[in-house]
Design a protein around this motif. Structure first.
Motif, PDB file in Angstrom:
ATOM      1  N   GLU A 170      -1.066   8.458 -16.294  1.00  0.00           N
ATOM      2  CA  GLU A 170      -2.215   8.083 -15.468  1.00  0.00           C
ATOM      3  C   GLU A 170      -2.076   6.646 -14.968  1.00  0.00           C
ATOM      4  O   GLU A 170      -2.374   6.356 -13.801  1.00  0.00           O
ATOM      5  CB  GLU A 170      -3.508   8.233 -16.264  1.00  0.00           C
ATOM      6  N   GLU A 171      -1.620   5.768 -15.855  1.00  0.00           N
ATOM      7  CA  GLU A 171      -1.461   4.370 -15.455  1.00  0.00           C
ATOM      8  C   GLU A 171      -0.377   4.205 -14.394  1.00  0.00           C
ATOM      9  O   GLU A 171      -0.508   3.378 -13.480  1.00  0.00           O
ATOM     10  CB  GLU A 171      -1.129   3.508 -16.683  1.00  0.00           C
ATOM     11  N   LEU A 172       0.684   4.987 -14.499  1.00  0.00           N
ATOM     12  CA  LEU A 172       1.743   4.930 -13.489  1.00  0.00           C
ATOM     13  C   LEU A 172       1.226   5.441 -12.144  1.00  0.00           C
ATOM     14  O   LEU A 172       1.553   4.893 -11.084  1.00  0.00           O
ATOM     15  CB  LEU A 172       2.960   5.735 -13.946  1.00  0.00           C
ATOM     16  N   ASP A 173       0.407   6.496 -12.174  1.00  0.00           N
ATOM     17  CA  ASP A 173      -0.222   6.978 -10.942  1.00  0.00           C
ATOM     18  C   ASP A 173      -1.139   5.912 -10.352  1.00  0.00           C
ATOM     19  O   ASP A 173      -1.177   5.710  -9.131  1.00  0.00           O
ATOM     20  CB  ASP A 173      -1.020   8.255 -11.216  1.00  0.00           C
ATOM     21  N   ASN A 174      -1.882   5.243 -11.222  1.00  0.00           N
ATOM     22  CA  ASN A 174      -2.776   4.173 -10.754  1.00  0.00           C
ATOM     23  C   ASN A 174      -1.991   3.013 -10.144  1.00  0.00           C
ATOM     24  O   ASN A 174      -2.452   2.356  -9.207  1.00  0.00           O
ATOM     25  CB  ASN A 174      -3.643   3.663 -11.909  1.00  0.00           C
ATOM     26  N   LEU A 175      -0.794   2.766 -10.704  1.00  0.00           N
ATOM     27  CA  LEU A 175       0.066   1.705 -10.180  1.00  0.00           C
ATOM     28  C   LEU A 175       0.484   2.016  -8.737  1.00  0.00           C
ATOM     29  O   LEU A 175       0.492   1.131  -7.871  1.00  0.00           O
ATOM     30  CB  LEU A 175       1.298   1.556 -11.070  1.00  0.00           C
ATOM     31  N   ILE A 176       0.804   3.279  -8.479  1.00  0.00           N
ATOM     32  CA  ILE A 176       1.178   3.696  -7.126  1.00  0.00           C
ATOM     33  C   ILE A 176      -0.008   3.533  -6.168  1.00  0.00           C
ATOM     34  O   ILE A 176       0.135   3.029  -5.050  1.00  0.00           O
ATOM     35  CB  ILE A 176       1.678   5.156  -7.130  1.00  0.00           C
ATOM     36  N   LYS A 177      -1.185   3.943  -6.626  1.00  0.00           N
ATOM     37  CA  LYS A 177      -2.381   3.819  -5.785  1.00  0.00           C
ATOM     38  C   LYS A 177      -2.680   2.348  -5.467  1.00  0.00           C
ATOM     39  O   LYS A 177      -3.052   2.011  -4.335  1.00  0.00           O
ATOM     40  CB  LYS A 177      -3.576   4.458  -6.482  1.00  0.00           C
ATOM     41  N   ALA A 178      -2.517   1.501  -6.470  1.00  0.00           N
ATOM     42  CA  ALA A 178      -2.780   0.073  -6.266  1.00  0.00           C
ATOM     43  C   ALA A 178      -1.783  -0.524  -5.267  1.00  0.00           C
ATOM     44  O   ALA A 178      -2.151  -1.337  -4.408  1.00  0.00           O
ATOM     45  CB  ALA A 178      -2.708  -0.667  -7.593  1.00  0.00           C
ATOM     46  N   ARG A 179      -0.518  -0.126  -5.363  1.00  0.00           N
ATOM     47  CA  ARG A 179       0.497  -0.626  -4.440  1.00  0.00           C
ATOM     48  C   ARG A 179       0.214  -0.139  -3.014  1.00  0.00           C
ATOM     49  O   ARG A 179       0.427  -0.879  -2.040  1.00  0.00           O
ATOM     50  CB  ARG A 179       1.883  -0.160  -4.899  1.00  0.00           C
ATOM     51  N   PHE A 180      -0.266   1.096  -2.909  1.00  0.00           N
ATOM     52  CA  PHE A 180      -0.613   1.653  -1.598  1.00  0.00           C
ATOM     53  C   PHE A 180      -1.689   0.801  -0.927  1.00  0.00           C
ATOM     54  O   PHE A 180      -1.569   0.422   0.244  1.00  0.00           O
ATOM     55  CB  PHE A 180      -1.102   3.099  -1.758  1.00  0.00           C
ATOM     56  N   VAL A 181      -2.738   0.477  -1.665  1.00  0.00           N
ATOM     57  CA  VAL A 181      -3.828  -0.334  -1.122  1.00  0.00           C
ATOM     58  C   VAL A 181      -3.340  -1.740  -0.785  1.00  0.00           C
ATOM     59  O   VAL A 181      -3.716  -2.325   0.242  1.00  0.00           O
ATOM     60  CB  VAL A 181      -5.011  -0.389  -2.106  1.00  0.00           C
ATOM     61  N   GLU A 182      -2.480  -2.271  -1.649  1.00  0.00           N
ATOM     62  CA  GLU A 182      -1.952  -3.622  -1.418  1.00  0.00           C
ATOM     63  C   GLU A 182      -1.184  -3.696  -0.097  1.00  0.00           C
ATOM     64  O   GLU A 182      -1.318  -4.661   0.660  1.00  0.00           O
ATOM     65  CB  GLU A 182      -1.039  -4.016  -2.582  1.00  0.00           C
ATOM     66  N   LEU A 183      -0.385  -2.680   0.184  1.00  0.00           N
ATOM     67  CA  LEU A 183       0.443  -2.693   1.376  1.00  0.00           C
ATOM     68  C   LEU A 183      -0.304  -2.262   2.635  1.00  0.00           C
ATOM     69  O   LEU A 183      -0.086  -2.815   3.720  1.00  0.00           O
ATOM     70  CB  LEU A 183       1.660  -1.781   1.183  1.00  0.00           C
ATOM     71  N   PHE A 184      -1.187  -1.260   2.482  1.00  0.00           N
ATOM     72  CA  PHE A 184      -1.772  -0.639   3.672  1.00  0.00           C
ATOM     73  C   PHE A 184      -3.262  -0.912   3.855  1.00  0.00           C
ATOM     74  O   PHE A 184      -3.820  -0.579   4.897  1.00  0.00           O
ATOM     75  CB  PHE A 184      -1.522   0.870   3.642  1.00  0.00           C
ATOM     76  N   GLY A 185      -3.891  -1.497   2.833  1.00  0.00           N
ATOM     77  CA  GLY A 185      -5.300  -1.830   2.957  1.00  0.00           C
ATOM     78  C   GLY A 185      -6.203  -0.614   2.879  1.00  0.00           C
ATOM     79  O   GLY A 185      -5.819   0.447   2.392  1.00  0.00           O
ATOM     80  N   ASN A 186      -7.413  -0.775   3.392  1.00  0.00           N
ATOM     81  CA  ASN A 186      -8.397   0.307   3.430  1.00  0.00           C
ATOM     82  C   ASN A 186      -8.180   1.094   4.716  1.00  0.00           C
ATOM     83  O   ASN A 186      -8.512   0.626   5.806  1.00  0.00           O
ATOM     84  CB  ASN A 186      -9.813  -0.287   3.386  1.00  0.00           C
ATOM     85  N   LEU A 187      -7.605   2.286   4.604  1.00  0.00           N
ATOM     86  CA  LEU A 187      -7.262   3.050   5.803  1.00  0.00           C
ATOM     87  C   LEU A 187      -8.503   3.510   6.562  1.00  0.00           C
ATOM     88  O   LEU A 187      -8.466   3.653   7.786  1.00  0.00           O
ATOM     89  CB  LEU A 187      -6.403   4.259   5.426  1.00  0.00           C
ATOM     90  N   LYS A 188      -9.585   3.739   5.847  1.00  0.00           N
ATOM     91  CA  LYS A 188     -10.812   4.170   6.520  1.00  0.00           C
ATOM     92  C   LYS A 188     -11.327   3.062   7.442  1.00  0.00           C
ATOM     93  O   LYS A 188     -11.719   3.314   8.590  1.00  0.00           O
ATOM     94  CB  LYS A 188     -11.864   4.550   5.490  1.00  0.00           C
ATOM     95  N   GLU A 189     -11.324   1.843   6.930  1.00  0.00           N
ATOM     96  CA  GLU A 189     -11.761   0.692   7.726  1.00  0.00           C
ATOM     97  C   GLU A 189     -10.645   0.193   8.652  1.00  0.00           C
ATOM     98  O   GLU A 189     -10.898  -0.527   9.615  1.00  0.00           O
ATOM     99  CB  GLU A 189     -12.192  -0.442   6.797  1.00  0.00           C
ATOM    100  N   ASN A 190      -9.421   0.593   8.335  1.00  0.00           N
ATOM    101  CA  ASN A 190      -8.229   0.149   9.071  1.00  0.00           C
ATOM    102  C   ASN A 190      -8.214  -1.379   9.216  1.00  0.00           C
ATOM    103  O   ASN A 190      -8.038  -1.930  10.315  1.00  0.00           O
ATOM    104  CB  ASN A 190      -8.142   0.811  10.447  1.00  0.00           C
ATOM    105  N   ASP A 191      -8.401  -2.042   8.074  1.00  0.00           N
ATOM    106  CA  ASP A 191      -8.504  -3.510   8.091  1.00  0.00           C
ATOM    107  C   ASP A 191      -7.181  -4.202   8.412  1.00  0.00           C
ATOM    108  O   ASP A 191      -7.141  -5.417   8.604  1.00  0.00           O
ATOM    109  CB  ASP A 191      -9.079  -4.015   6.771  1.00  0.00           C
TER     110      ASP A 191
END
Length: 385
Positions: A170-191
Motif C-alpha cells: 500500500e505504501e509503495l502504491d501511495n508513493l507512486i500516487k504522490a510522485r504523480f501529483v508532484e510531477l503533474f499536479g491536480n489534473l482536474k484543476e490543471n494547475d
C-alpha cells in the motif's frame, strides 16, 4: 481429539433494542453489530454504538465476557473477532464463550480460516444464516492447551508479517500516487496547464469480435471476461476460467480487436476503468463490449495513461457518462468523449521510469507475501485439518 463446538463452548447471541426509543441509545454500554467486523478484526475493545442501562434492561440483554469469540452468523456469515472486554451484541451473532478445553485465540484462527465452510452451512430463503444448532455441531480438532498456544503464537507471527507486507505494498502504491501529483499536479484543476485532448483524438478505441458462449473452451488461448480483466489489471495475474481455440485465435485480424503489445485494455462494465498494458508475447482474447481496447494515435506513455485513469479527473468524467442504469457500462461512444491531460513526453517517461523502479520493489514484497501466505495456509491445514 475432535469436539463439537457446542460441547466445549457456550453459544450466545443478542438482540437490538428499539431504535425508535431514544432513551435506549447513546449510553456507555458497548453493543456490537456484524458491520463493525473487518477482515483484520482480532481483539475488539470498543463498539460504534452504545446502549443505556435502560436499553439493556428493557430488551433483556445478557452480556458476554471478555475473551468471547465473536462470530457473525448473517450479513455476512463468518466474520470473527475476540471481545477485549464485556459487551453486548445484536441478533447477527452466534458467539462462543470458551471452556477451559479450548484457547479462544485457537478457536479464532480456526473460524477465520473456515469462512467458506461457514458460508456453505448458511440456511434461509431471504438471506443465509447459521443457527446456534449449526454452529454447535461444527467439529474442531482440539489438542492439548499447550499445543493450542504454540499454534496461536505461530499463526499470530505469520499474520503480522502478512499484514506488514500488505502495508508495504500500500505504501509503495501511495508513493507512486504522490510522485504523480508532484510531477503533474491536480489534473482536474490543471494547475500546470497541460494540453487537453479527447480520448478519440488520442486513441483508436474498439472492442472484440463477438463469440458465442458455446465457443468457449476448457483450454487453448486465454479468454478474459470482465472479472478476469479486472484481476489481470489489479494483480498482473491471468487466472481465467475459459479459453478460445488456437484455430479461432489464429483466424483473428486486427479489426477483430486482437490485443497487441502496447495496447491498453480497459474494463467497461462492473468495475470500470481498470487497465492492463499488453506486454510483448502476451496472447489472449477478451469478451466484446465488456472490455475496450485502446491503441495510441499520439505519443502517450501507457504507464502514465493508466495512472491518470485512476485520478478523480477521469473517474468523474466517466461517472457523468453512465447516467442512471442498473449495471454501469462504459461504451465506446462514451469513451471517445472523455478528456485527458497530456504533458510533454519527457515528463511522462520520467514518471514511467519511476513506476518501473517502484514495481521492482513491489514484486519483491509480493513474493515475500505469497510465501508467507502459503506457509500460513500450510500451518492452518496442519493445525485444523
Amino acid at each position: 481429539m475432535k469436539y463439537k463446538l457446542g460441547d466445549i463452548c457456550e453459544i450466545v447471541s443478542g438482540s437490538t433494542p428499539k431504535t425508535s426509543v431514544e432513551e435506549y441509545w447513546d449510553g456507555d454500554i458497548k453493543w456490537i453489530t456484524p458491520a463493525e467486523l473487518t477482515d483484520d478484526s482480532y481483539i475488539i475493545d470498543d463498539t460504534a454504538r452504545k446502549l443505556t442501562e435502560l436499553g439493556v434492561k428493557k430488551t433483556g440483554l445478557t452480556p458476554f465476557p471478555a475473551g468471547t469469540v465473536i462470530l457473525s452468523s448473517r450479513a455476512p456469515i463468518g466474520k470473527v473477532a475476540i471481545a477485549g472486554c464485556e459487551m453486548y451484541c445484536n441478533q447477527g451473532f452466534k458467539n462462543l464463550i470458551c471452556s477451559d478445553k479450548i484457547n479462544n485465540k485457537y478457536l479464532y484462527w480456526f473460524l477465520k480460516g473456515n469462512t467458506a465452510f461457514l458460508n456453505s452451512l448458511g440456511r434461509g430463503a431471504t438471506f443465509k444464516e447459521i443457527s446456534k444448532g449449526i454452529v454447535g455441531n461444527i467439529e474442531i480438532n482440539v489438542p492439548d492447551v499447550a499445543d493450542q498456544e504454540k499454534a496461536v503464537v505461530n499463526l499470530e507471527k505469520l499474520s503480522e508479517i502478512i499484514k506488514l507486507r500488505k502495508s508495504e505494498l500500500e505504501e509503495l502504491d501511495n508513493l507512486i500516487k504522490a510522485r504523480f501529483v508532484e510531477l503533474f499536479g491536480n489534473l482536474k484543476e490543471n494547475d500546470k496547464n497541460w494540453d487537453t485532448y479527447s480520448f478519440e483524438r488520442c486513441f483508436e478505441i474498439d472492442s472484440s469480435k463477438r463469440i458465442l458462449k458455446s465457443e468457449w473452451k476448457d483450454n487453448g488461448i486465454p479468454f478474459l471476461r470482465v472479472r478476469d480483466m479486472v484481476q489481470l489489471a489489479t494483480t498482473g495475474v491471468m487466472d481465467n476460467e475459459f479459453f478460445v481455440s488456437e484455430e479461432f485465435y489464429s483466424s483473428l485480424s486486427d479489426s477483430d480487436g486482437i490485443p497487441k503489445a502496447g495496447d491498453i485494455l480497459m474494463s467497461a462494465t462492473s468495475t470500470l476503468g481498470k487497465c492492463h498494458i499488453v506486454k510483448p508475447g502476451e496472447r489472449f482474447y477478451f469478451k466484446d463490449a465488456d472490455v475496450l481496447r485502446f491503441r495510441s494515435k499520439k505519443k502517450i506513455n501507457p504507464i502514465f495513461f493508466v495512472n491518470q485513469m485512476s485520478t478523480n479527473y477521469i473517474e468523474d468524467q466517466i461517472a457523468k457518462t453512465l447516467g442512471v442504469t442498473t449495471v454501469a457500462h462504459f461504451t465506446i461512444k462514451a469513451a471517445k468523449t472523455i478528456n485527458l491531460r497530456l504533458p510533454d513526453m519527457q515528463i511522462q517517461d520520467e514518471f514511467a521510469e519511476f513506476v518501473k523502479q517502484v514495481d521492482k520493489s513491489k514484486v519483491a514484497v509480493q513474493k515475500s507475501l505469497d510465501e508467507m501466505q502459503l506457509l500460513f495456509n500450510s500451518l492452518t491445514q496442519e493445525y485444523f485439518g
